[in-house]
Design a protein around this motif. Structure first.
Motif, PDB file in Angstrom:
ATOM      1  N   UNK A  11       0.559  -1.555   0.038  1.00 27.49           N
ATOM      2  CA  UNK A  11       0.140   0.081  -0.173  1.00 27.49           C
ATOM      3  C   UNK A  11       0.552   1.334   0.077  1.00 27.49           C
ATOM      4  N   UNK A  12       0.516   2.151  -0.824  1.00 25.97           N
ATOM      5  CA  UNK A  12       0.993   3.987  -0.347  1.00 25.97           C
ATOM      6  C   UNK A  12      -0.588   4.460  -0.464  1.00 25.97           C
ATOM      7  N   UNK A  13       0.270   5.973  -0.122  1.00 26.38           N
ATOM      8  CA  UNK A  13      -0.648   7.368  -0.590  1.00 26.38           C
ATOM      9  C   UNK A  13      -0.581   7.680   0.434  1.00 26.38           C
ATOM     10  N   UNK A  14      -0.334   6.824   2.106  1.00 21.07           N
ATOM     11  CA  UNK A  14      -1.207   7.525   2.581  1.00 21.07           C
ATOM     12  C   UNK A  14      -0.348   8.640   3.153  1.00 21.07           C
ATOM     13  N   UNK A  15      -0.901   9.906   4.851  1.00 23.78           N
ATOM     14  CA  UNK A  15      -0.342  10.459   5.113  1.00 23.78           C
ATOM     15  C   UNK A  15      -1.341  11.408   5.196  1.00 23.78           C
ATOM     16  N   UNK A  16      -0.904  12.589   5.861  1.00 25.01           N
ATOM     17  CA  UNK A  16      -1.961  13.528   6.832  1.00 25.01           C
ATOM     18  C   UNK A  16      -2.293  14.567   5.479  1.00 25.01           C
ATOM     19  N   UNK A  17      -3.390  14.247   5.833  1.00 33.05           N
ATOM     20  CA  UNK A  17      -4.825  15.851   5.435  1.00 33.05           C
ATOM     21  C   UNK A  17      -5.771  16.492   6.288  1.00 33.05           C
ATOM     22  N   UNK A  18      -5.858  17.141   6.139  1.00 35.83           N
ATOM     23  CA  UNK A  18      -6.776  18.355   6.766  1.00 35.83           C
ATOM     24  C   UNK A  18      -8.092  17.357   6.331  1.00 35.83           C
ATOM     25  N   UNK A  19      -9.116  18.173   7.701  1.00 34.38           N
ATOM     26  CA  UNK A  19     -10.602  18.059   7.429  1.00 34.38           C
ATOM     27  C   UNK A  19     -11.468  18.333   6.228  1.00 34.38           C
ATOM     28  N   UNK A  20     -11.907  17.474   4.732  1.00 31.65           N
ATOM     29  CA  UNK A  20     -12.473  17.633   3.695  1.00 31.65           C
ATOM     30  C   UNK A  20     -11.940  17.743   2.651  1.00 31.65           C
ATOM     31  N   UNK A  21     -10.199  17.453   2.901  1.00 30.58           N
ATOM     32  CA  UNK A  21      -9.452  16.977   2.451  1.00 30.58           C
ATOM     33  C   UNK A  21     -10.115  15.249   1.655  1.00 30.58           C
ATOM     34  N   UNK A  22      -8.789  15.367   0.524  1.00 35.73           N
ATOM     35  CA  UNK A  22      -8.795  13.801  -0.531  1.00 35.73           C
ATOM     36  C   UNK A  22      -7.535  13.325   0.202  1.00 35.73           C
ATOM     37  N   UNK A  23      -7.099  11.826  -0.622  1.00 36.40           N
ATOM     38  CA  UNK A  23      -6.269  11.680  -0.770  1.00 36.40           C
ATOM     39  C   UNK A  23      -6.858   9.574  -1.016  1.00 36.40           C
ATOM     40  N   UNK A  24      -5.817   9.784  -2.516  1.00 37.85           N
ATOM     41  CA  UNK A  24      -6.259   8.126  -2.946  1.00 37.85           C
ATOM     42  C   UNK A  24      -4.732   7.195  -2.388  1.00 37.85           C
ATOM     43  N   UNK A  25      -5.312   6.043  -1.998  1.00 38.41           N
ATOM     44  CA  UNK A  25      -4.566   5.382  -1.751  1.00 38.41           C
ATOM     45  C   UNK A  25      -4.952   4.007  -2.965  1.00 38.41           C
ATOM     46  N   UNK A  26      -2.996   3.582  -3.196  1.00 35.04           N
ATOM     47  CA  UNK A  26      -2.591   2.488  -4.055  1.00 35.04           C
ATOM     48  C   UNK A  26      -2.277   1.185  -2.931  1.00 35.04           C
ATOM     49  N   UNK A  27      -2.546   0.170  -3.641  1.00 29.58           N
ATOM     50  CA  UNK A  27      -2.154  -1.303  -3.312  1.00 29.58           C
ATOM     51  C   UNK A  27      -2.062  -1.815  -4.957  1.00 29.58           C
ATOM     52  N   UNK A  28      -0.604  -1.887  -4.122  1.00 35.92           N
ATOM     53  CA  UNK A  28       0.385  -3.064  -6.083  1.00 35.92           C
ATOM     54  C   UNK A  28       0.153  -4.361  -5.041  1.00 35.92           C
ATOM     55  N   UNK A  29       0.102  -5.284  -6.388  1.00 36.70           N
ATOM     56  CA  UNK A  29       0.523  -6.332  -6.074  1.00 36.70           C
ATOM     57  C   UNK A  29       1.530  -6.979  -6.968  1.00 36.70           C
ATOM     58  N   UNK A  30       1.891  -7.750  -6.092  1.00 34.33           N
ATOM     59  CA  UNK A  30       3.445  -8.704  -7.758  1.00 34.33           C
ATOM     60  C   UNK A  30       3.208 -10.109  -6.541  1.00 34.33           C
ATOM     61  N   UNK A  31       3.395 -11.352  -7.661  1.00 32.71           N
ATOM     62  CA  UNK A  31       3.413 -12.194  -7.532  1.00 32.71           C
ATOM     63  C   UNK A  31       2.457 -12.749  -8.537  1.00 32.71           C
ATOM     64  N   UNK A  32       1.384 -12.511  -8.492  1.00 31.78           N
ATOM     65  CA  UNK A  32       0.596 -12.310  -9.562  1.00 31.78           C
ATOM     66  C   UNK A  32      -0.633 -11.358  -9.593  1.00 31.78           C
ATOM     67  N   UNK A  33      -1.095 -11.425 -10.505  1.00 33.08           N
ATOM     68  CA  UNK A  33      -2.628  -9.713 -10.983  1.00 33.08           C
ATOM     69  C   UNK A  33      -3.185 -10.294 -10.032  1.00 33.08           C
ATOM     70  N   UNK A  34      -4.565  -9.693  -9.742  1.00 30.10           N
ATOM     71  CA  UNK A  34      -5.271  -9.553  -9.224  1.00 30.10           C
ATOM     72  C   UNK A  34      -6.624 -10.009  -9.989  1.00 30.10           C
TER      73      UNK A  34
END
Length: 123
Positions: free
Chosen positions: A6-29
């Protein structure tokens, strides 16, 4: 074996936006139901959003519906969680899960997990 990062986390103010990503290795989803869970301090981990193999009927927790969007790329190698209108109550560690079983019943008790990414929403 599936490895999730996973990646994309962090600190954001209320009302803001974030996009988290989850990358796979080994095989596809492609053969897995993909989900995002979260765990706030002192609380149990709970299901935020989930896509089954067909992606036709995403599941959202009540607090996520209308604010969060789960999706995956066409190559089926990355899963995203777009989060809008964030509130301090959304502060948690967010985990990606790959589940070989499509049924929602029992989600969170099986499959593969990432290490989590911290999301902190300040007021």
């Amino acid at each position: 074996q599936v490895q999730l990062l996973e990646s994309g986390g962090g600190l954001v103010q209320a009302g803001g936006s974030l996009t988290l990503s989850c990358a796979a290795s080994g095989r596809t989803f492609r053969d897995y139901a993909m989900a995002w869970f979260r765990q706030a301090p002192g609380k149990e981990r709970d299901l935020v959003a989930r896509l089954d193999r067909s992606d036709h009927r995403p599941y959202y927790a009540d607090y996520a519906r209308g604010r969060f969007t789960i999706s995956r790329d066409t190559a089926k190698t990355t899963v995203y969680l777009q989060m809008n209108s964030l509130t301090p109550e959304d502060t948690a560690v967010y985990y990606c899960n790959a589940d070989p079983v499509m049924t929602l019943v029992g989600a969170g008790t099986r499959g593969y997990w990432g290490q989590g990414t911290q999301v902190t929403v300040s007021s």
